[in-house]
Design a protein around this motif. Structure first.
Motif, PDB file in Angstrom:
ATOM      1  N   GLU A  90      39.982  52.521  39.113  1.00  7.62           N
ATOM      2  CA  GLU A  90      40.888  52.331  37.846  1.00  7.62           C
ATOM      3  C   GLU A  90      41.026  50.853  37.679  1.00  7.62           C
ATOM      4  N   HIS A  91      41.332  50.338  38.896  1.00  7.51           N
ATOM      5  CA  HIS A  91      41.665  49.120  38.926  1.00  7.51           C
ATOM      6  C   HIS A  91      40.713  48.071  39.642  1.00  7.51           C
ATOM      7  N   ARG A 120      41.592  39.947  36.819  1.00  7.57           N
ATOM      8  CA  ARG A 120      41.715  41.608  37.121  1.00  7.57           C
ATOM      9  C   ARG A 120      41.772  41.911  35.767  1.00  7.57           C
ATOM     10  N   SER A 122      42.241  46.427  34.542  1.00  9.56           N
ATOM     11  CA  SER A 122      42.469  47.786  34.727  1.00  9.56           C
ATOM     12  C   SER A 122      42.348  48.704  33.623  1.00  9.56           C
ATOM     13  N   TYR A 144      49.649  53.019  30.548  1.00  8.12           N
ATOM     14  CA  TYR A 144      50.000  51.766  30.997  1.00  8.12           C
ATOM     15  C   TYR A 144      51.319  51.184  30.509  1.00  8.12           C
ATOM     16  N   THR A 186      49.306  43.731  40.969  1.00  6.18           N
ATOM     17  CA  THR A 186      48.064  43.976  42.053  1.00  6.18           C
ATOM     18  C   THR A 186      48.299  45.396  43.055  1.00  6.18           C
ATOM     19  N   ALA A 188      48.192  48.366  42.014  1.00  9.43           N
ATOM     20  CA  ALA A 188      47.316  49.544  41.677  1.00  9.43           C
ATOM     21  C   ALA A 188      48.006  50.745  41.111  1.00  9.43           C
TER      22      ALA A 188
END
Length: 227
Positions: A90-91, A120, A122, A144, A186, A188
């Motif tokens: 997912e991440h 990054r 996600s 999210y 970060t 997750a």
């Protein structure tokens, strides 16, 4: 007796004073230059994230879905690189090669920001991973949450239904720090932070993040008759 003319010169005190003045002047020049250089990189990162944001929307319009995140082993491609209800993870990172995104990459073919750190990305697996398989009119939410602080109190929530998050981790990258706000981007999970820039010890924050909402996806897809 022969008289010698008096020899004039700088005393140690005078030299010290001159050195102090020169140091102050140099500091007054170097500090603004360093600040300007940092601001330039921040602007570059913001522009880069905007380009990635648009590339992701373009991908969604063409494919009726969003790409999965890249991994360190996927050579800059989404993992997996086709429609699926389950991304490899997912991440992960921006799948620059899947998007055809023209930007600098590291040794793992991961798109990097102006500081050379991996960007990054996600993608929510909400609704059984449907956003990486096929976006439909029934998909009206993500899971999210983006807040102004890691505590995510009710008055700190910016959005609680983002579908995808894109983040540059700024100058300090993913270096171990004590800032909970920065660690939130970060760790997750489904919570992220967008806060004011800070260099205060224990409260450092220089991440730059953008997100995609399901409402934006629905609007863009409906404009081209995909929904």
């Amino acid at each position: 007796m022969t008289k010698h003319p008096l020899q004039s010169g700088f005393s140690l005190i005078e030299i010290a004073i001159v050195l102090v003045i020169v140091g102050v002047l140099l500091g007054g020049i170097i500090t603004p230059m360093a600040s300007q250089h940092q601001q330039k990189k921040i602007k570059e990162a913001e522009t880069q994230l905007e380009d990635i944001y648009r590339a992701l929307l373009g991908f969604a319009i063409l494919n009726d879905r969003l790409p999965c995140p890249a991994t360190t082993a996927s050579n800059g491609l989404a993992a997996p690189n086709g429609a699926t209800t389950n991304c490899t993870q997912e991440h992960g990172f921006i799948p620059g090669n899947t998007l055809g995104f023209d930007a600098l990459q590291n040794a793992n073919s991961i798109t990097t920001d102006p500081w050379g750190n991996p960007i990054r990305y996600s993608l929510t697996n909400f609704d059984s991973g449907a956003f990486s398989d096929q976006i439909t009119v029934n998909q009206s939410s993500g899971d999210y949450t983006v807040c102004q602080a890691s505590s995510c109190a009710a008055d700190e929530v910016i959005t609680d239904n983002a579908t995808a998050i894109i983040c540059s981790l700024g100058k300090n990258g993913a270096q171990p720090i004590n800032s909970q706000n920065q660690r939130e981007n970060t760790d997750a999970d489904i919570r992220f932070v967008r806060a004011e820039f800070s260099e205060a010890a224990g409260s450092e924050f220089d991440d730059i993040c953008r997100w995609i909402s399901p409402n934006v996806l629905a609007l863009e897809l409906s404009r081209v008759g995909k929904l």
